[in-house]
Design a protein around this motif. Structure first.
Motif, PDB file in Angstrom:
ATOM      1  N   HIS A 162      13.188  49.631 -32.941  1.00  0.00           N
ATOM      2  CA  HIS A 162      12.005  48.796 -32.716  1.00  0.00           C
ATOM      3  C   HIS A 162      11.022  48.968 -33.866  1.00  0.00           C
ATOM      4  N   ASP A 163      10.871  50.204 -34.322  1.00  0.00           N
ATOM      5  CA  ASP A 163       9.956  50.501 -35.425  1.00  0.00           C
ATOM      6  C   ASP A 163      10.394  49.791 -36.701  1.00  0.00           C
ATOM      7  N   VAL A 164      11.696  49.767 -36.958  1.00  0.00           N
ATOM      8  CA  VAL A 164      12.215  49.072 -38.132  1.00  0.00           C
ATOM      9  C   VAL A 164      11.856  47.593 -38.081  1.00  0.00           C
ATOM     10  N   LEU A 195      18.788  45.466 -45.950  1.00  0.00           N
ATOM     11  CA  LEU A 195      18.589  46.470 -44.904  1.00  0.00           C
ATOM     12  C   LEU A 195      19.197  46.004 -43.582  1.00  0.00           C
ATOM     13  N   ILE A 196      18.931  44.772 -43.192  1.00  0.00           N
ATOM     14  CA  ILE A 196      19.491  44.231 -41.945  1.00  0.00           C
ATOM     15  C   ILE A 196      21.019  44.246 -42.007  1.00  0.00           C
ATOM     16  N   ARG A 197      21.550  43.876 -43.145  1.00  0.00           N
ATOM     17  CA  ARG A 197      23.013  43.823 -43.308  1.00  0.00           C
ATOM     18  C   ARG A 197      23.645  45.207 -43.146  1.00  0.00           C
ATOM     19  N   LYS A 198      23.009  46.226 -43.703  1.00  0.00           N
ATOM     20  CA  LYS A 198      23.564  47.582 -43.612  1.00  0.00           C
ATOM     21  C   LYS A 198      23.411  48.169 -42.217  1.00  0.00           C
ATOM     22  N   ILE A 199      22.279  47.939 -41.559  1.00  0.00           N
ATOM     23  CA  ILE A 199      22.113  48.442 -40.195  1.00  0.00           C
ATOM     24  C   ILE A 199      23.135  47.803 -39.267  1.00  0.00           C
ATOM     25  N   ARG A 200      23.428  46.540 -39.510  1.00  0.00           N
ATOM     26  CA  ARG A 200      24.348  45.801 -38.655  1.00  0.00           C
ATOM     27  C   ARG A 200      25.756  46.389 -38.669  1.00  0.00           C
ATOM     28  N   ALA A 230      17.309  43.340 -30.929  1.00  0.00           N
ATOM     29  CA  ALA A 230      15.924  43.637 -31.289  1.00  0.00           C
ATOM     30  C   ALA A 230      15.321  42.517 -32.125  1.00  0.00           C
ATOM     31  N   LEU A 231      16.079  42.023 -33.097  1.00  0.00           N
ATOM     32  CA  LEU A 231      15.533  40.994 -33.983  1.00  0.00           C
ATOM     33  C   LEU A 231      15.496  39.622 -33.319  1.00  0.00           C
ATOM     34  N   GLN A 232      16.428  39.342 -32.414  1.00  0.00           N
ATOM     35  CA  GLN A 232      16.367  38.065 -31.709  1.00  0.00           C
ATOM     36  C   GLN A 232      15.125  37.982 -30.814  1.00  0.00           C
ATOM     37  N   ILE A 276      17.347  35.089 -38.882  1.00  0.00           N
ATOM     38  CA  ILE A 276      18.607  34.553 -38.368  1.00  0.00           C
ATOM     39  C   ILE A 276      19.646  34.453 -39.477  1.00  0.00           C
ATOM     40  N   SER A 277      19.217  34.048 -40.662  1.00  0.00           N
ATOM     41  CA  SER A 277      20.145  33.965 -41.795  1.00  0.00           C
ATOM     42  C   SER A 277      20.713  35.334 -42.136  1.00  0.00           C
ATOM     43  N   ALA A 278      19.843  36.355 -42.142  1.00  0.00           N
ATOM     44  CA  ALA A 278      20.293  37.710 -42.474  1.00  0.00           C
ATOM     45  C   ALA A 278      21.194  38.279 -41.381  1.00  0.00           C
ATOM     46  N   LEU A 279      20.902  37.953 -40.120  1.00  0.00           N
ATOM     47  CA  LEU A 279      21.688  38.474 -38.999  1.00  0.00           C
ATOM     48  C   LEU A 279      23.046  37.810 -38.871  1.00  0.00           C
ATOM     49  N   THR A 280      23.111  36.534 -39.163  1.00  0.00           N
ATOM     50  CA  THR A 280      24.286  35.734 -38.811  1.00  0.00           C
ATOM     51  C   THR A 280      25.463  35.965 -39.744  1.00  0.00           C
TER      52      THR A 280
END
Length: 467
Positions: A341-343, A389-394, A404-406, A428-432
């Motif tokens: 959540h903090d991220v 960062l999002i890509r690596k956490i995923r 969390a991001l949605q 959404i682009s980074a997550l998808t």
């Protein structure tokens, strides 16, 4: 050099600076006639060091010397029109000349001249350069120390762009034999004094100019491989780096309206580069220091202003968190739901939300904005760093980061602000996208994101809106 000779050179430089074409051409012809005479480079060096010479003429002499060496200091001495005896005398005396000059433009010019020579001759044809630099920094004169460190930084930077081979190994080994211990001593001496001398603006500025150069040298010498000396003394360097990352001093700060990073911010940014290098290449060696560094860098990132001045530092701090997520040993940092959540709350959202400066760039230079933001050619932007960062956490926590991001995306879309919609689209682009190629585009997507629904409900209405 005699007084008459200095006066003659001053008269020539005066002509060269003349606005009258015929006078200026006469001066240029006179300089050209002197340029390849034996002893001319030494006359220029003497003029630079002569107290009675006018400052403007000393600068002109330094520029003339630099340009002469740049064009004539060729790898093959036979191809050069500079006399061999002059070359020997220049290498013998130029470092002492640089150290004798006050900090400023003149010293910088001579330092650059040393580096030009070093590009051709160091180290096999200038084997005593490093030992001479070590002698020069054995002093309490920070003007001299700073000049030598600047020269060393310029010479050693080439190792960031080269491949490791036997010649480079021999060269770096030659440097390490005499340079590293004095370097560490200077580093520790300054670290010990920065807290006590914080109110002395001139002294603390000198200290951090040296610390910045020491961090750059540390980065260069460890870039290709980890030397034994730095491995053995890594605790001392990392403890010092940690202290600097937590250090704040208004005497080192510039105006809040200044977009250029101040000295303290540049020093912290370079230290983050050093730490990130170890996170990428030497994980086992840096691992004992990671917990403390994580806490320090996390707080630095959360508390750093979102202004342009801190962009490079912010992106390097995000890169550290990204490397943490990619680390086999340390990715458990993100397993805590409160940390996830903090991220999202304190790193992702603030660093992807468009600022006024971003809007201005889009208005005045849309091509550059698109190049940076969409094509990703500049990975040091905050938004590109967050994307990575999002890509690596995923990789290890796809379900957790997606949920969390949605939730954040839903909140952003409800505000009605176009900046928040842009941030939602970016997330959404980074997550998808899980994998893609340049030729065939997206090959795999995150199954936790209903991209068709998002497009029909959030993107398509924007495209069909009349305004």
């Amino acid at each position: 050099m005699s007084t008459n000779t200095i006066q003659q050179l001053e008269q020539i430089f005066l002509k060269v600076s003349s606005p009258q074409t015929n006078v200026r051409q006469e001066g240029e012809q006179q300089l050209a006639s002197l340029r390849f005479q034996q002893g001319y480079p030494l006359q220029l060096m003497t003029m630079v060091s002569t107290e009675s010479a006018q400052p403007i003429f000393k600068v002109q002499a330094a520029i003339e010397l630099k340009n002469l060496i740049k064009t004539e200091w060729k790898p093959n001495a036979r191809q050069s029109r500079m006399h061999q005896q002059d070359r020997i005398q220049i290498k013998t005396n130029i470092l002492s000349l640089m150290c004798s000059l006050p900090f400023g433009n003149l010293q910088n010019l001579i330092s650059e001249t040393v580096c030009i020579i070093g590009e051709h001759d160091f180290y096999k044809d200038w084997t005593n350069l490093v030992s001479d630099m070590v002698i020069k920094i054995n002093t309490n004169d920070f003007n001299r120390i700073r000049g030598v460190l600047r020269t060393a930084d310029s010479i050693f930077r080439k190792y960031r762009e080269q491949m490791l081979d036997e010649d480079i190994v021999d060269e770096i080994k030659h440097i390490l034999e005499s340079w590293t211990q004095p370097m560490l001593q200077i580093f520790l001496a300054i670290i010990k004094q920065i807290s006590a001398q914080g109110n002395n603006r001139d002294l603390i500025t000198n200290f951090f100019e040296c610390l910045l150069l020491l961090a750059e040298i540390f980065l260069s010498l460890n870039f290709l491989d980890l030397p034994e000396f730095f491995e053995d003394h890594l605790a001392q360097f990392m403890q010092g780096f940690a202290q600097i990352l937590q250090y704040n001093n208004s005497n080192l700060e510039t105006s809040p309206h200044d977009d250029a990073p101040d000295l303290l911010t540049k020093t912290k940014t370079t230290i983050l580069e050093c730490i990130n290098l170890f996170m990428q290449k030497y994980q086992d060696e840096i691992d004992p220091f990671v917990p403390d560094l994580t806490s320090i860098i996390w707080n630095l990132l959360k508390n750093a202003p979102l202004t342009q001045k801190y962009d490079h530092m912010g992106s390097k701090a995000i890169e550290f968190i990204t490397l943490l997520a990619a680390s086999f040993k340390r990715h458990q940092f993100f397993a805590d739901s409160s940390k996830m959540h903090d991220v999202c709350e304190n790193i992702v959202i603030p660093n992807i939300t468009l600022r006024e400066v971003d809007e201005e760039m889009f208005a005045y230079d849309p091509i550059e904005y698109i190049r940076r933001d969409i094509e990703g050619s500049d990975t040091d932007t905050r938004r590109r760093s967050v994307h990575e960062l999002i890509r690596k956490i995923r990789i290890n926590y796809e379900q957790e980061i997606t949920q969390a991001l949605q939730q954040k995306v839903s909140q952003l879309l409800q505000t009605g602000r176009w900046q928040d919609k842009d941030a939602a689209f970016f997330i959404i682009s980074a997550l998808t996208v899980v994998s893609q190629t340049r030729q065939k585009g997206v090959r795999e997507v995150n199954k936790g994101v209903n991209i068709e629904q998002f497009f029909s409900q959030s993107v398509l209405p924007e495209l069909q809106a009349p305004n």
